[in-house]
Design a protein around this motif. Sequence first.
Motif, short mmCIF file in Angstrom:
data_model
loop_
_atom_site.label_atom_id
_atom_site.label_comp_id
_atom_site.label_asym_id
_atom_site.label_seq_id
_atom_site.Cartn_x
_atom_site.Cartn_y
_atom_site.Cartn_z
N ASP A 240 36.96 37.32 37.86
CA ASP A 240 36.91 37.79 39.24
C ASP A 240 38.18 38.53 39.62
O ASP A 240 38.13 39.59 40.26
CB ASP A 240 36.71 36.58 40.17
CG ASP A 240 36.54 36.99 41.62
OD1 ASP A 240 35.63 37.79 41.92
OD2 ASP A 240 37.33 36.52 42.46
N VAL A 241 39.33 37.99 39.21
CA VAL A 241 40.61 38.66 39.49
C VAL A 241 40.65 40.04 38.84
O VAL A 241 41.08 41.03 39.45
CB VAL A 241 41.80 37.80 39.00
CG1 VAL A 241 43.09 38.60 39.01
CG2 VAL A 241 41.93 36.55 39.85
N SER A 242 40.15 40.12 37.61
CA SER A 242 40.16 41.39 36.90
C SER A 242 39.30 42.43 37.59
O SER A 242 39.66 43.61 37.66
CB SER A 242 39.67 41.17 35.46
OG SER A 242 39.60 42.39 34.77
N HIS A 243 38.15 42.03 38.12
CA HIS A 243 37.26 42.96 38.82
C HIS A 243 37.91 43.54 40.07
O HIS A 243 37.55 44.64 40.51
CB HIS A 243 35.95 42.26 39.21
CG HIS A 243 34.95 42.20 38.10
ND1 HIS A 243 34.34 43.32 37.57
CD2 HIS A 243 34.44 41.15 37.41
CE1 HIS A 243 33.51 42.97 36.61
NE2 HIS A 243 33.55 41.66 36.48
N LYS A 244 38.87 42.81 40.62
CA LYS A 244 39.51 43.24 41.87
C LYS A 244 40.77 44.06 41.64
O LYS A 244 41.42 44.48 42.61
CB LYS A 244 39.84 42.01 42.72
CG LYS A 244 38.59 41.28 43.21
CD LYS A 244 38.94 40.01 43.95
CE LYS A 244 37.69 39.28 44.42
NZ LYS A 244 38.01 37.98 45.08
N LEU A 245 41.14 44.28 40.37
CA LEU A 245 42.34 45.07 40.09
C LEU A 245 42.15 46.52 40.54
O LEU A 245 41.04 47.06 40.44
CB LEU A 245 42.66 45.03 38.60
CG LEU A 245 43.13 43.69 38.04
CD1 LEU A 245 43.26 43.77 36.52
CD2 LEU A 245 44.46 43.27 38.66
N PRO A 246 43.20 47.17 41.06
CA PRO A 246 43.07 48.56 41.52
C PRO A 246 42.76 49.51 40.37
O PRO A 246 43.28 49.33 39.27
CB PRO A 246 44.45 48.85 42.13
CG PRO A 246 45.37 47.87 41.47
CD PRO A 246 44.56 46.65 41.23
N VAL A 249 46.38 54.84 39.94
CA VAL A 249 47.76 54.76 39.50
C VAL A 249 48.59 54.02 40.55
O VAL A 249 48.56 54.36 41.74
CB VAL A 249 48.34 56.17 39.27
CG1 VAL A 249 49.81 56.08 38.91
CG2 VAL A 249 47.57 56.89 38.19
N MET A 250 49.31 53.00 40.09
CA MET A 250 50.18 52.23 40.98
C MET A 250 51.63 52.42 40.50
O MET A 250 52.15 51.66 39.69
CB MET A 250 49.80 50.75 40.94
CG MET A 250 48.35 50.48 41.37
SD MET A 250 48.07 50.79 43.12
CE MET A 250 48.95 49.44 43.86
N LEU A 251 52.25 53.48 40.99
CA LEU A 251 53.60 53.80 40.55
C LEU A 251 54.63 52.84 41.18
O LEU A 251 54.44 52.36 42.29
CB LEU A 251 53.96 55.23 40.94
CG LEU A 251 53.20 56.34 40.22
CD1 LEU A 251 53.54 57.69 40.83
CD2 LEU A 251 53.53 56.34 38.74
N PRO A 252 55.72 52.56 40.44
CA PRO A 252 56.79 51.75 41.03
C PRO A 252 57.45 52.50 42.17
O PRO A 252 57.33 53.73 42.29
CB PRO A 252 57.74 51.55 39.86
CG PRO A 252 57.48 52.69 38.94
CD PRO A 252 56.01 52.99 39.08
N GLU A 253 58.15 51.77 43.00
CA GLU A 253 58.77 52.35 44.20
C GLU A 253 59.65 53.54 43.87
O GLU A 253 59.67 54.56 44.57
CB GLU A 253 59.58 51.27 44.92
CG GLU A 253 60.12 51.69 46.28
CD GLU A 253 59.01 51.93 47.30
OE1 GLU A 253 59.18 52.86 48.12
OE2 GLU A 253 57.99 51.21 47.26
#
Length: 256
Positions: A240-246, A249-253
């Motif tokens: 379930d957690v895996s299905h909710k992953l974005p 691209v989630m770049l660092p700050e």
Amino acid sequence: MEQVLSHIDKRQQDYERHPFFTELLDNQRLSGSERLAWAPCTIPFIMAYLDLNKYVIRNESKERLDDPLQRMMNINTYEEDFHWLWMLDDLEKLGVNAKLALSDATRVLWSQDMKVSRQLCFEFAAIAASTPSFGVFAMVESIEAVSVTIFKHCRGIALENGVECEFFGTKHYKAEIAHHIKSEGKIKASLPALTQEQRAEAMAVVDRVFKLFYAWSDSLLQYARKHSAAPLVAYEQMIDVSHKLPRRVMLPEYAR
């Protein structure tokens, strides 16, 4: 090199005081399945260690076979070659062998819960790639020491039906202590003399390996505490957690 082996013995004794042993494996107030609830979390490491032995540690090139340490490590890789099959049988005995779609099984094995177990062999491969054979030998001896320690504490843990596991039990412990690399006379006869710098390098490898296993044992203990009551529900939660992953691209700050 004998001083390096003595250092491994000391680190092994320190490692054996980890709560993974004192609070879980040795806790006879818990059922056998509760004491071994961490078993699924080991899958990524056990399977990766199979490949590490075959494709990284084993080296049968003519020039490397002249090295007695390399020959001993090669023999050890063959002795380890089939142990993973016992683990697969044990998953059935432990009641954690759920039938999952391949994609869901992948989500479980690459879950956050099993992150440390996945990381271990990457670290070991990096050590093997950056140190001479005496350092790799120190790494292998340290891994063997950890293995012997874990399975020593698994001996005699019976499941609710009275059955003892093979991988997570006495059978594996006996196999580990019978390895060629544990034949003290043969080892001492083949040990090279190390310089002070080489000895320090090998001991640093030992310290790094035990630090990694200490973190791994933390994760196994956490997994057992978190999932022992409902081991198969744990898979559903990871999926379930895996299905909710974005899925972007989630770049660092610093990169934004």
